[in-house]
Design an enzyme around this catalytic site. Structure first.
Site, mmCIF file in Angstrom:
data_model
loop_
_atom_site.group_PDB
_atom_site.id
_atom_site.type_symbol
_atom_site.label_atom_id
_atom_site.label_comp_id
_atom_site.label_asym_id
_atom_site.label_seq_id
_atom_site.Cartn_x
_atom_site.Cartn_y
_atom_site.Cartn_z
ATOM 1 N N ARG A 1 43.924 28.440 43.539
ATOM 2 C CA ARG A 1 43.479 29.568 44.359
ATOM 3 C C ARG A 1 42.590 30.379 43.432
ATOM 4 N NH1 ARG A 1 43.572 34.704 45.705
ATOM 5 N NH2 ARG A 1 44.800 35.250 43.876
ATOM 6 N N ASP B 1 40.508 32.624 41.101
ATOM 7 C CA ASP B 1 40.633 33.949 40.502
ATOM 8 C C ASP B 1 39.277 34.422 39.991
ATOM 9 O OD1 ASP B 1 40.653 31.947 38.516
ATOM 10 O OD2 ASP B 1 41.598 33.292 37.074
ATOM 11 N N HIS C 1 47.496 30.343 40.391
ATOM 12 C CA HIS C 1 47.130 31.601 41.053
ATOM 13 C C HIS C 1 47.571 31.748 42.504
ATOM 14 C CE1 HIS C 1 44.722 32.090 37.506
ATOM 15 N NE2 HIS C 1 43.917 31.106 37.834
ATOM 16 N N GLU D 1 49.015 28.544 35.647
ATOM 17 C CA GLU D 1 48.509 29.843 35.255
ATOM 18 C C GLU D 1 48.769 30.773 36.424
ATOM 19 O OE1 GLU D 1 44.668 30.206 33.024
ATOM 20 O OE2 GLU D 1 44.048 31.151 34.901
#
Length: 195
Positions: A138, A140, A173, A194
């Site tokens: 997703r 960032d 994300h 992450e």
């Protein structure tokens, strides 16, 4: 297949028992590609990008043996999809250990290029499936189509099938769950995340 061909044309080819070789470019899909036959191969070249345009899935795979998906980019469209890629049938008890479905070198993008939205990027209901080198992201960063309320995505990967193996799994994300693993006896080898 070439960009610009309709989902109906590609589905007719799949239903006729053909495999798909997707050449580079963006495939705007007004309905999901439906893989229903055992042993089907769907191979993308040069980041062939599948993008649903009506809030549907980009692709669904039936609960059958030996489907091979590789070299694809699933890119969320601006109309929110419940899922981008669904593999198998919810609640299935059919085993596929002798000839599992595999998802290899497949990427998922929610935002970054367009203000894409998808509740879940990948759902695996098929038992014994192999998920190898998958990156679900997703965005960032990227274009103006990126922001907490702009490119929304709840879950990167949801595994409901049993005995699923994930190797080289990268998920980043998502807003609720990076990975939600409900299936029994699964294994993950190399996971990167992450938040």
């Amino acid at each position: 297949a070439r960009p610009g061909e309709s989902a109906a044309t590609l589905n007719a080819a799949l239903a006729a028992g053909l495999d798909l070789l997707l050449t580079p470019g963006v495939y705007a899909l007004d309905e999901p590609l439906r893989v229903t036959r055992p042993g089907t191969v769907v191979l993308g070249l040069g980041f062939a990008t599948l993008q649903p345009v009506r809030g549907t899935a980009a692709m669904t795979v039936a609960d059958v043996d030996g489907v091979r998906l590789a070299g694809l980019l699933f890119d969320a469209g601006t109309t929110r999809s419940a899922v981008l890629l669904a593999v198998g049938t919810p609640g299935s008890t059919t085993r596929h250990a002798a000839d599992p479905t595999s998802v290899q070198d497949v990427y998922f993008r929610v935002g970054g290029a367009v203000a894409g939205q998808a509740a879940t990027s990948l759902v695996v209901d098929s038992n014994d499936a192999i998920v190898d080198h998958v990156w679900a992201w997703r965005a960032d960063h990227g274009s103006a189509a990126t922001g907490w309320t702009v490119n929304t995505g709840d879950t990167g990967l949801r595994v409901d099938g049993a005995n699923v193996l994930a190797t080289g799994l990268f998920v980043e994300h998502y807003q609720q769950y990076q990975v939600l693993w409900n299936g029994e006896h699964g294994r993950t080898i190399f996971f990167q995340n992450e938040m």
